[in-house]
Scaffold this motif. Structure first.
Motif, mmCIF file in Angstrom:
data_model
loop_
_atom_site.group_PDB
_atom_site.id
_atom_site.type_symbol
_atom_site.label_atom_id
_atom_site.label_comp_id
_atom_site.label_asym_id
_atom_site.label_seq_id
_atom_site.Cartn_x
_atom_site.Cartn_y
_atom_site.Cartn_z
ATOM 1 N N TYR A 1 30.365 -51.851 -5.879
ATOM 2 C CA TYR A 1 28.958 -51.465 -5.905
ATOM 3 C C TYR A 1 28.675 -50.542 -7.094
ATOM 4 O O TYR A 1 29.534 -49.773 -7.518
ATOM 5 C CB TYR A 1 28.567 -50.733 -4.615
ATOM 6 C CG TYR A 1 28.787 -51.533 -3.357
ATOM 7 C CD1 TYR A 1 28.287 -52.831 -3.241
ATOM 8 C CD2 TYR A 1 29.467 -50.987 -2.279
ATOM 9 C CE1 TYR A 1 28.489 -53.560 -2.075
ATOM 10 C CE2 TYR A 1 29.667 -51.704 -1.110
ATOM 11 C CZ TYR A 1 29.183 -52.992 -1.020
ATOM 12 O OH TYR A 1 29.374 -53.713 0.121
ATOM 13 N N ALA A 2 27.456 -50.607 -7.562
ATOM 14 C CA ALA A 2 27.003 -49.670 -8.589
ATOM 15 C C ALA A 2 26.422 -48.436 -7.909
ATOM 16 O O ALA A 2 25.634 -48.551 -6.967
ATOM 17 C CB ALA A 2 25.945 -50.320 -9.474
ATOM 18 N N VAL A 3 26.798 -47.285 -8.375
ATOM 19 C CA VAL A 3 26.262 -46.036 -7.820
ATOM 20 C C VAL A 3 24.834 -45.867 -8.314
ATOM 21 O O VAL A 3 24.571 -45.996 -9.517
ATOM 22 C CB VAL A 3 27.122 -44.834 -8.249
ATOM 23 C CG1 VAL A 3 26.544 -43.534 -7.705
ATOM 24 C CG2 VAL A 3 28.564 -45.019 -7.796
ATOM 25 N N PRO A 4 23.878 -45.589 -7.429
ATOM 26 C CA PRO A 4 22.496 -45.373 -7.883
ATOM 27 C C PRO A 4 22.446 -44.264 -8.940
ATOM 28 O O PRO A 4 22.961 -43.163 -8.713
ATOM 29 C CB PRO A 4 21.757 -44.966 -6.605
ATOM 30 C CG PRO A 4 22.584 -45.514 -5.489
ATOM 31 C CD PRO A 4 23.998 -45.460 -5.964
ATOM 32 N N ALA A 5 21.852 -44.574 -10.072
ATOM 33 C CA ALA A 5 21.873 -43.638 -11.203
ATOM 34 C C ALA A 5 21.222 -42.304 -10.852
ATOM 35 O O ALA A 5 21.761 -41.241 -11.158
ATOM 36 C CB ALA A 5 21.174 -44.266 -12.411
ATOM 37 N N LEU B 1 31.331 -38.155 -13.276
ATOM 38 C CA LEU B 1 30.928 -38.778 -14.538
ATOM 39 C C LEU B 1 31.723 -40.051 -14.786
ATOM 40 O O LEU B 1 31.175 -41.105 -15.145
ATOM 41 C CB LEU B 1 31.138 -37.802 -15.704
ATOM 42 C CG LEU B 1 30.003 -36.863 -16.088
ATOM 43 C CD1 LEU B 1 30.454 -35.922 -17.193
ATOM 44 C CD2 LEU B 1 28.788 -37.658 -16.551
ATOM 45 N N ALA B 2 33.044 -39.961 -14.614
ATOM 46 C CA ALA B 2 33.905 -41.119 -14.833
ATOM 47 C C ALA B 2 33.566 -42.248 -13.866
ATOM 48 O O ALA B 2 33.520 -43.424 -14.248
ATOM 49 C CB ALA B 2 35.372 -40.713 -14.691
ATOM 50 N N THR B 3 33.303 -41.891 -12.630
ATOM 51 C CA THR B 3 32.979 -42.899 -11.621
ATOM 52 C C THR B 3 31.639 -43.559 -11.910
ATOM 53 O O THR B 3 31.486 -44.781 -11.797
ATOM 54 C CB THR B 3 32.949 -42.256 -10.225
ATOM 55 O OG1 THR B 3 34.209 -41.629 -9.965
ATOM 56 C CG2 THR B 3 32.670 -43.285 -9.152
ATOM 57 N N LEU B 4 30.667 -42.750 -12.302
ATOM 58 C CA LEU B 4 29.337 -43.290 -12.583
ATOM 59 C C LEU B 4 29.391 -44.251 -13.764
ATOM 60 O O LEU B 4 28.739 -45.296 -13.764
ATOM 61 C CB LEU B 4 28.371 -42.132 -12.862
ATOM 62 C CG LEU B 4 26.879 -42.420 -12.664
ATOM 63 C CD1 LEU B 4 26.595 -42.851 -11.237
ATOM 64 C CD2 LEU B 4 26.054 -41.194 -13.019
ATOM 65 N N GLU B 5 30.179 -43.915 -14.758
ATOM 66 C CA GLU B 5 30.307 -44.816 -15.902
ATOM 67 C C GLU B 5 31.032 -46.100 -15.509
ATOM 68 O O GLU B 5 30.659 -47.203 -15.919
ATOM 69 C CB GLU B 5 31.065 -44.141 -17.042
ATOM 70 C CG GLU B 5 31.155 -45.033 -18.268
ATOM 71 C CD GLU B 5 32.015 -44.445 -19.352
ATOM 72 O OE1 GLU B 5 32.175 -45.106 -20.381
ATOM 73 O OE2 GLU B 5 32.550 -43.335 -19.162
ATOM 74 N N ALA B 6 32.067 -45.957 -14.699
ATOM 75 C CA ALA B 6 32.816 -47.139 -14.270
ATOM 76 C C ALA B 6 31.941 -48.096 -13.469
ATOM 77 O O ALA B 6 32.153 -49.308 -13.486
ATOM 78 C CB ALA B 6 34.025 -46.718 -13.446
ATOM 79 N N GLU C 1 23.591 -45.778 -15.370
ATOM 80 C CA GLU C 1 23.186 -44.925 -16.486
ATOM 81 C C GLU C 1 23.516 -43.469 -16.177
ATOM 82 O O GLU C 1 23.297 -42.987 -15.072
ATOM 83 C CB GLU C 1 21.693 -45.071 -16.749
ATOM 84 C CG GLU C 1 21.216 -44.226 -17.915
ATOM 85 C CD GLU C 1 19.724 -44.350 -18.158
ATOM 86 O OE1 GLU C 1 19.228 -43.770 -19.126
ATOM 87 O OE2 GLU C 1 19.056 -45.055 -17.356
ATOM 88 N N ILE C 2 24.037 -42.784 -17.192
ATOM 89 C CA ILE C 2 24.310 -41.346 -17.059
ATOM 90 C C ILE C 2 23.261 -40.607 -17.876
ATOM 91 O O ILE C 2 23.107 -40.856 -19.071
ATOM 92 C CB ILE C 2 25.722 -40.994 -17.556
ATOM 93 C CG1 ILE C 2 26.773 -41.825 -16.805
ATOM 94 C CG2 ILE C 2 26.003 -39.501 -17.377
ATOM 95 C CD1 ILE C 2 28.184 -41.616 -17.303
ATOM 96 N N TYR C 3 22.551 -39.697 -17.229
ATOM 97 C CA TYR C 3 21.470 -38.985 -17.892
ATOM 98 C C TYR C 3 22.017 -37.895 -18.814
ATOM 99 O O TYR C 3 23.096 -37.344 -18.586
ATOM 100 C CB TYR C 3 20.524 -38.354 -16.869
ATOM 101 C CG TYR C 3 19.870 -39.346 -15.934
ATOM 102 C CD1 TYR C 3 19.790 -40.693 -16.256
ATOM 103 C CD2 TYR C 3 19.329 -38.925 -14.724
ATOM 104 C CE1 TYR C 3 19.180 -41.604 -15.398
ATOM 105 C CE2 TYR C 3 18.719 -39.823 -13.852
ATOM 106 C CZ TYR C 3 18.659 -41.163 -14.200
ATOM 107 O OH TYR C 3 18.075 -42.053 -13.342
ATOM 108 N N CYS C 4 21.219 -37.583 -19.815
ATOM 109 C CA CYS C 4 21.603 -36.523 -20.755
ATOM 110 C C CYS C 4 21.744 -35.179 -20.042
ATOM 111 O O CYS C 4 22.609 -34.370 -20.390
ATOM 112 C CB CYS C 4 20.564 -36.427 -21.871
ATOM 113 S SG CYS C 4 20.986 -35.275 -23.199
ATOM 114 N N ASP C 5 20.888 -34.948 -19.033
ATOM 115 C CA ASP C 5 20.959 -33.686 -18.290
ATOM 116 C C ASP C 5 22.321 -33.501 -17.620
ATOM 117 O O ASP C 5 22.803 -32.375 -17.479
ATOM 118 C CB ASP C 5 19.860 -33.624 -17.229
ATOM 119 C CG ASP C 5 18.475 -33.485 -17.845
ATOM 120 O OD1 ASP C 5 18.405 -33.164 -19.045
ATOM 121 O OD2 ASP C 5 17.484 -33.717 -17.131
#
Length: 705
Positions: free
Chosen positions: A201-205, A237-242, A246-250
């Motif tokens: 599954y994709a983690v909700p951004a 961060l690593a999980t969200l990218e995997a 999208e990873i926000y600048c904040d």
């Protein structure tokens, strides 16, 4: 997605259990558009020394591995050659396998049993659908802890099947409420995100980025009351990218600031660089300013320079960022770093950039320079060293500009700085500028911000006014001197008065001043006598010039090469007597040269030495021409002239080729190293001779002195 309790019951009743639980898959959405920045491989960019790697490998046990946080797991895996990429569970499993320990199941990372207690006496104790309904009820009521426990139960019940994405998202959203419950839910959220990725599954951004930001607190390690922290945020961060989300600048900003507060400046800078260069993100000015300021306080000048470069690459203009407090922090950090690496041009450039910004209520450069004690110290040192360098290079324009900026930036110039700049302007014959600066100095002294200018500085400015022919300025400076120091002057002032007479060739007037000095118990110095001899040179009175040379020696005043040059100029009167006197003086000068070589020189060679300079040799050649004319006119026999008068002139002309000159060159190098004299002192003494030389050298001072 958030489901209410009634919806959950309908789904549970209407759908078979396995319909809620799709087959496990590894086809997680990668999202190539978000894969530019290698957050997963972040630790692989951090070097691990061989000794540290060996030490970490030696202490690996099942217990120590279970207690490791994300970065420690990455370092240990990299040290063991297992690769530093992956989520927390993956890294921990690799390490456990490397020491022969079976890794736990997904929710047994805390050391609890991984046994699936699904059945009791062959009967299933609780169906998955009921667990889902219970989870949704907990989510509806905001009971995130119970929801997480029930999610663990559900994972064990479903076995090889996967938990529904809606269930994951509901529990993750419950954990994210109230800033992750004060970061208490940070670790639970991390584990849910990692399991979602492993289940495809994709983690909700939006939720994922909220969890990253809220997992960071204000403690040094980025935790909040020991919950969450930098390691948890990096794992997220690593999980969200995997997951391809999208990873926000904040989110990056929050991690970078936490890393800098922790003191991990290399990692913070590395992540900032990845944001700007690889992701084309624009980090917030707050993040850049805070990180740079921490780096400056820690003395990490390289990190500060890198952050400044990244700020420009991200699109920030140095000339405008000072309007924000964070921008001023960034400029202040750059100023501190510039002083530490002695990059004076950069320090002044950053202050100029702050000045260009339209800030209220004070100018930007003033606010940057006074933003902290470290910034104020750096600004003071940058200005002082810049002025010293400008004075050394005789760059009076730059020295004046920097001096004028100092009070505007809250920096009070010291007496030494004022004196060096005023003296430089006088030396460069900028009499009006020197006078204006002297008046400013007196004004600051009247406000008790600096010491009163010494009498010698007034005399130096008066000298410059005399050289430039500024009679009105001369009178004005003398009046300012009387008002400021309460005196009409000292020996230097008398010498200046003598120079005015010497310009007209009035050697009798010079004699009157010398007599008056002696009557006032002021002992004339070498400048006084040389000035009197200059009056004789102007009037071509070689006899009187020789007499003044004798008088100064009788009072134990040693002549220098300026004095001898002036006597030689006085002897160029076209007469045989002038040639003879010049030859006698040249012989005396050469004898004193030998004595100087033997005894050594104490003090500045340009002001105390008797060694012939280029102008001395020019005068000697002119004297030989005069002597040649004397024997052509029949005043003296040519052979007698060549044997008795000319040899002294020839020795001066050929002085550079003599053995004495070679010894002198070596001795002067050793002597200069021992001289402890301010450049302003030398310039002030040089000014004493400027008018004298000008009288008899016809404006060739720059090439001959």
């Amino acid at each position: 997605m958030k489901l209410n309790f009634s919806t959950a019951i309908i789904l549970a009743l209407a759908t078979p259990t396995l319909a809620l639980l799709p087959s496990r898959t590894i086809s997680a959405r990668r999202g190539s558009e978000f894969r530019t920045l290698s957050v997963i491989a972040f630790a692989d960019k951090i070097d691990v020394s061989e000794s540290k790697a060996t030490e970490e490998l030696e202490i690996l046990t099942a217990e120590s591995i279970s207690s490791m946080r994300y970065r420690a797991l990455q370092r240990s895996c990299k040290a063991a050659g297992l690769g530093g990429t992956g989520d927390t569970a993956e890294l921990r499993s690799r390490l456990l396998s490397s020491i022969g320990v079976a890794p736990p199941s997904r929710y047994a990372e805390d050391g609890s049993s991984s046994e699936r207690r699904v059945e009791r006496h062959g009967v299933v104790t609780e169906p998955a659908s009921e667990i889902v309904v219970d989870i949704m009820e907990c989510v509806e009521r905001g009971h995130w802890k119970k929801a997480v426990r029930r999610l663990k139960k559900l994972d064990k019940v479903v076995g090889s099947e996967t938990v529904s994405k809606d269930v994951y998202e509901s529990v993750l959203e419950a954990c994210s409420q109230n800033r992750l419950a004060g970061a208490r839910a940070a670790e639970s959220a991390r584990k849910i995100m990692e399991n979602m990725v492993r289940d495809g599954y994709a983690v909700p951004a939006e939720i994922g980025n909220e969890c990253i930001i809220h997992s960071i607190g204000l403690n040094d390690d980025g935790s909040h009351q020991n919950f969450g922290g930098i390691d948890t945020a990096l794992a997220m961060l690593a999980t969200l990218e995997a997951s391809g989300s999208e990873i926000y600048c904040d989110s990056y900003d929050a991690v970078v600031e936490a890393l800098s507060r922790e003191g991990s400046l290399d990692e913070a800078t590395l992540l900032l660089r990845a944001m700007v260069v690889e992701r084309s993100f624009t980090p917030s000015l707050i993040t850049l300013g805070n990180t740079a300021l921490v780096a400056a306080k820690e003395g990490a000048t390289d990190s500060v320079m890198t952050i400044l470069t990244l700020a420009k690459a991200a699109g920030y203009e140095l000339d405008t960022i000072a309007v924000a407090d964070s921008g001023r922090k960034l400029l202040a950090a750059g100023l501190i770093a510039a002083e530490k690496i002695d990059n004076l041009r950069l320090g002044l450039r950053l202050l100029k950039a702050a000045e260009n910004a339209e800030t209220q209520p004070d100018p930007g450069d003033l606010m940057v320079a006074c933003s902290s004690s470290a910034a104020q110290r750096a600004a003071t040192l940058v200005h002082r060293r810049s002025i010293e360098k400008a004075v050394e290079d005789d760059n009076w324009q730059l020295a004046v500009r920097i001096l004028e900026q100092m009070p505007k930036r809250g920096i009070l110039p010291s007496t030494k700085i004022w004196r060096s700049v005023v003296t430089l302007c006088a030396k460069m014959e900028k009499s009006r500028r020197a006078t204006a600066l002297l008046r400013d100095w007196v004004a600051f002294a009247g406000q008790d911000k600096v010491e009163t200018p010494p009498l010698k500085v007034f005399n130096t400015v008066v000298n410059a006014c005399e050289i430039c022919g500024e009679e009105e300025l001369t009178v004005a400076v003398l009046e300012l001197m009387r008002e400021t120091v309460g005196t009409d002057g000292n020996i230097v002032t008398f010498n200046i008065a003598m120079k005015r007479l010497a310009k007209t060739g009035n050697f009798m007037g010079c004699e009157g001043i010398l007599v008056g000095m002696l009557q006032s118990e002021i002992e004339p110095n070498v400048v006084s006598y040389t000035t009197a001899i200059a009056a004789c040179a102007q009037g071509k009175n070689s006899a009187m010039a020789g007499e003044w040379l004798r008088r100064m020696e009788s009072r134990a005043i040693k002549p220098n090469f300026h004095t001898y040059n002036t006597v030689f100029a006085a002897c160029l009167d076209g007469t045989l007597d002038g040639s003879k006197r010049a030859s006698s003086v040249a012989t005396k000068m050469l004898a004193e040269v030998d004595q100087e070589v033997m005894m050594g020189l104490k003090g500045n060679s340009d002001l105390k030495s008797v060694l012939p300079d280029t102008y001395t040799k020019k005068l000697a050649r002119e004297l030989m021409k005069q002597l040649r004319q004397n024997w052509r006119d029949g005043d003296i026999d040519i052979e007698v002239a060549k044997k008795t008068i000319r040899p002294a002139f020839l020795k001066i002309v050929d002085f550079d080729k003599s053995e004495t000159a070679m010894r002198v060159t070596k001795d002067l190098k050793d002597t200069i190293m021992d001289i402890d004299c301010e450049k302003s002192d030398i310039d002030e003494q040089y000014m004493d001779y400027c008018t004298i030389i000008d009288i008899h050298s016809a404006g060739r001072r720059a090439a001959e002195v």
